[in-house]
Design a protein around this motif. Structure first.
Motif, mmCIF file in Angstrom:
data_model
loop_
_atom_site.group_PDB
_atom_site.id
_atom_site.type_symbol
_atom_site.label_atom_id
_atom_site.label_comp_id
_atom_site.label_asym_id
_atom_site.label_seq_id
_atom_site.Cartn_x
_atom_site.Cartn_y
_atom_site.Cartn_z
ATOM 1 N N ARG A 88 0.831 -1.207 0.000
ATOM 2 C CA ARG A 88 0.000 0.000 0.000
ATOM 3 C C ARG A 88 0.865 1.255 0.000
ATOM 4 O O ARG A 88 0.589 2.215 -0.733
ATOM 5 N N GLU A 113 0.838 4.101 -2.749
ATOM 6 C CA GLU A 113 0.534 5.504 -2.396
ATOM 7 C C GLU A 113 1.587 6.460 -2.943
ATOM 8 O O GLU A 113 1.278 7.535 -3.438
ATOM 9 N N ARG A 114 2.849 6.021 -2.844
ATOM 10 C CA ARG A 114 3.929 6.874 -3.367
ATOM 11 C C ARG A 114 3.828 6.943 -4.897
ATOM 12 O O ARG A 114 4.043 7.994 -5.497
ATOM 13 N N LEU A 167 1.127 6.751 -6.583
ATOM 14 C CA LEU A 167 -0.033 7.607 -6.890
ATOM 15 C C LEU A 167 0.387 9.085 -6.915
ATOM 16 O O LEU A 167 -0.022 9.849 -7.780
ATOM 17 N N ALA A 192 -5.792 6.703 -11.864
ATOM 18 C CA ALA A 192 -6.996 5.886 -11.679
ATOM 19 C C ALA A 192 -6.617 4.407 -11.505
ATOM 20 O O ALA A 192 -7.169 3.705 -10.653
ATOM 21 N N ALA A 219 -5.030 3.898 -8.102
ATOM 22 C CA ALA A 219 -6.075 4.000 -7.078
ATOM 23 C C ALA A 219 -6.899 2.713 -7.033
ATOM 24 O O ALA A 219 -7.258 2.229 -5.958
ATOM 25 N N ILE A 239 -4.990 0.107 -5.223
ATOM 26 C CA ILE A 239 -5.079 0.324 -3.764
ATOM 27 C C ILE A 239 -6.417 -0.211 -3.255
ATOM 28 O O ILE A 239 -6.471 -0.915 -2.231
ATOM 29 N N ASP A 240 -7.493 0.089 -3.992
ATOM 30 C CA ASP A 240 -8.824 -0.407 -3.588
ATOM 31 C C ASP A 240 -8.872 -1.931 -3.563
ATOM 32 O O ASP A 240 -9.444 -2.537 -2.652
#
Lengths: 455, 230
Positions: free
Chosen positions: A253, A257-258, A260, A270, A273, A276-277
């Motif tokens: 994660r 995040e990084r 993203l 997108a 993301a 991640i979802d």
């Protein structure tokens, strides 16, 4: 009657009756033996006297017999002797009775009669036998047994008093024995209840008396130690699994995040993301699977708190209201009043959320979430007006990762109902799938206070 | 003055991620990769917040926390843990931590929680409670329970009011769905598909519709942010 069905009551009653019977047998035996002894003594004395007098009669006829009777009745020799010699016309020839007792017939068996001795103003009980002589004459030989029988009466009264005390003592002994057994077993029952309610640290108190209760306590404690060890192992295993899987997921994660933040294009953002979802969904699945295992094993009962389920239901309905509205559903709470219960707030909330979520995914129309008390139980239900689940498919729907054909096209892991069933089990209850005609009716039924009885 | 944070985490990758992220947001960060070193650093009392992993080699995180509290050091502590059940959280909070965050976490959430703890510690006891909250031309009066945007009253449901209050208290920070669930609903479980999104979207309609500059933004992959620029 519940008391009559109680084993301990029946045991106490048996002990009491046995002690009562024992006292009765003792009293009867003493009475019988005393009577027998008095009769035997009187018989021996009258036999001896009769033999002596018959000897006189054989030697010298009626005259010698009359003399013998008179001699025998002299104060120095009498000692409670009763004699009467009558001729054929019932005329008294000698003796210390005024007349021949009508109830005593010669050649009859000896009898105890109530008679007045000459010169006495009180009747006395006399053991007497009759001897027929020639010419219709008869000789009565007897012995006063009044004082012995009076003593027997006093002895009987004393013994009845003793038996009354013995009965009271028997009742007390039975009650004490019953209480002792009840107390010894009550601590075992209390411990079993506490363990069933989640207090795995509780043990049966043992006194090392090495009796059967002590052995039972020791055996149950050994069993509880084993259960405790297995639960600890399960907790360590699930904790370890969670930790071992969460660490790489944390790294995944953080990396995403990084990434993203570094993405230039909207498309790339997108995609990351979504990744991640997906990771979050995977983690949610893992969490749910672990929660099911732990709930099924009864882990988490120490987290129970007293809440009002009516409030919980109303709150959930309020949370889901806007989503239901957006999706063309109507969701309502059906509450008649407070529904107090001791529950695992987090797990029960998750279970109900899963049921409402399922109703929105697979149901239709009006979703009703209800909570009510029914005696010792509470009943929480979620109903919808969709296609429902055919009876033949209900077991599959409750299975972990079980997914029905209708659910294949929807997001989900097939853990929602399995978790709800495990949570019902944790609360000492069960989950039931039924027909809402039309739609599905899912009912969670469990004890309001889980300590009252666990699965 | 920048705040000092101590990160006690044995997983190098997670520690790097947290330390780098915090440094980018202006924090001064020290690191320890085991419990003993963490305790050694923490006892000098110069930190504004300590991020403490629960499962550490050598000395368990809860033991470090216990030793800190026993020594009278009341620096705010956030426990990071792979164990996220209600029971684990209760143990962590009862053990003296100020907050408990389950792995894996969104960095934005960690950041928001750190800032909240530092702000709380800074306010201290005796500070007058806030009666007004605002962000740009959005104002909330906590006493009269009134909300205005550009001077116009915005009519909110009680739950929407609490949601907006939470967002205003974390203005200009990313708040995650988990934070909203815990802070607004007191839920420590996931109610599932889009439940929170729908509530936020309804709130957005009420406060942003008809205004040129939106205030309530969705942050992809993280959550939401109340602030002026998108």
């Amino acid at each position: 009657m519940a008391l009559a069905r109680s084993t301990i009551f029946r045991f106490a009653a048996l002990v009491f009756l046995l002690q009562l019977a024992g006292a009765g047998v003792l009293l009867g035996t003493v009475r019988l033996l005393t009577h027998h002894q008095i009769t035997a003594e009187a018989e021996a004395r009258t036999d001896e006297l009769r033999r002596a007098l018959i000897d006189d009669y054989r030697r010298g006829g009626m005259r010698a017999l009359s003399d013998g009777v008179r001699q025998s009745l002299l104060p120095a020799r009498a000692q409670g002797s009763v004699l009467l010699l009558v001729d054929g016309g019932k005329q008294v020839l000698a003796g210390n009775l005024a007349e021949w007792p009508p109830s005593l017939i010669a050649a009859d068996a000896p009898a105890t009669l109530e008679l007045f001795r000459t010169g006495r103003d009180e009747s006395e009980r006399i053991y007497a036998s009759a001897v027929p002589l020639s010419d219709g004459a008869r000789l009565l030989v007897g012995h006063v047994v009044e004082s012995e029988l009076r003593f027997t009466l006093i002895l009987e009264e004393a013994m009845i008093g003793g038996v009354a005390v013995a009965v009271a003592l028997a009742a007390f002994a039975a009650w004490s024995a019953a209480r002792l057994i009840h107390r010894r077993l009550a601590s075992t029952v209390d411990t079993a209840r506490a363990v069933a309610a989640g207090d795995l640290a509780r043990r049966v108190p043992v006194d090392h008396s090495e009796d059967v209760f002590d052995a039972l306590g020791v055996t149950i404690n050994q069993m509880l130690d084993r259960i405790d060890a297995l639960m600890t192992e399960l907790k360590i295993a699930t904790d370890g699994l969670a930790h071992d899987l969460r660490s790489p997921l944390t790294r995944l994660r953080s990396t995403l995040e990084r990434a993203l933040e570094a993405c230039e294009s909207d498309d790339a953002r997108a995609s990351v993301a979504r990744a991640i979802d997906e990771g979050d969904r995977l983690l949610a699945m893992l969490d749910t699977a672990l929660r099911i295992s732990r709930a099924e094993a009864g882990l988490g009962r120490e987290q129970f708190v007293a809440i009002d389920l009516a409030g919980m239901v109303e709150d959930l309905v309020e949370v889901y209201g806007p989503l239901a509205e957006d999706n063309g559903f109507e969701i309502v709470a059906d509450i008649a009043g407070p529904v107090p219960a001791r529950v695992h707030r987090e797990l029960l909330g998750q279970a109900l959320a899963n049921l409402i979520d399922n109703a929105m995914k697979y149901g239709a129309g009006r979703i009703v979430v209800s909570a009510r008390s029914e005696g010792r139980d509470v009943i929480v239900a979620v109903t919808d007006q969709g296609p429902g689940i055919a009876e033949a498919q209900r077991a599959e729907a409750l299975r972990r990762f079980g997914r029905l054909d209708a659910a294949r096209s929807k997001a989900g892991a097939g853990l929602g109902l399995a978790l709800a069933a495990a949570v019902a089990h944790l609360h000492g209850g069960r989950l039931e799938l039924g027909d809402n005609a039309p739609g599905l009716r899912v009912v969670l039924r469990f004890h309001a206070d889980e300590r009252g009885g666990a699965a | 003055m920048s705040h000092k944070i101590l990160v006690v985490e044995d997983d190098a990758s997670t520690a790097d991620f947290v330390a780098t992220g915090l440094a980018e947001h202006g924090f001064v960060v020290d690191r320890a990769n085991n419990g003993r070193d963490g305790l050694f650093h923490a006892t000098d009392g110069s930190y504004d917040c300590i991020i403490l992993d629960r499962m550490l080699p050598g000395m368990d995180g809860m033991a470090v926390l216990g030793a800190l509290r026993a020594a009278g050091i009341d620096t705010p502590v956030i426990i990071l843990s792979a164990l996220g059940s209600a029971e684990d959280r209760v143990k962590g909070l009862e053990g003296g931590s100020d907050d408990y965050l389950t792995k894996p976490f969104a960095f934005a959430e960690l950041l928001a929680r750190i800032r909240l703890l530092i702000r709380r510690a800074g306010n201290g006891a005796g500070a007058a409670p806030e009666t007004r909250l605002s962000c740009a031309d959005l104002e909330m009066d906590l006493l009269s329970r009134k909300v205005k945007r550009a001077g116009q009253v915005v009519d909110l449901q009680p739950r929407e009011f609490r949601l907006l209050e939470f967002m205003l208290r974390h203005a200009d920070q990313v708040v995650t769905r988990t934070m909203l669930l815990e802070g607004v609903w007191d839920y420590h479980f996931d109610p599932g598909t889009n439940v929170i999104d729908v509530h936020v979207s309804r709130l957005r309609k009420k406060i942003d519709e008809g205004h040129a500059r939106p205030l309530l933004h969705t942050v992809r992959g993280s959550g939401y942010r109340l602030g002026q620029d998108g």
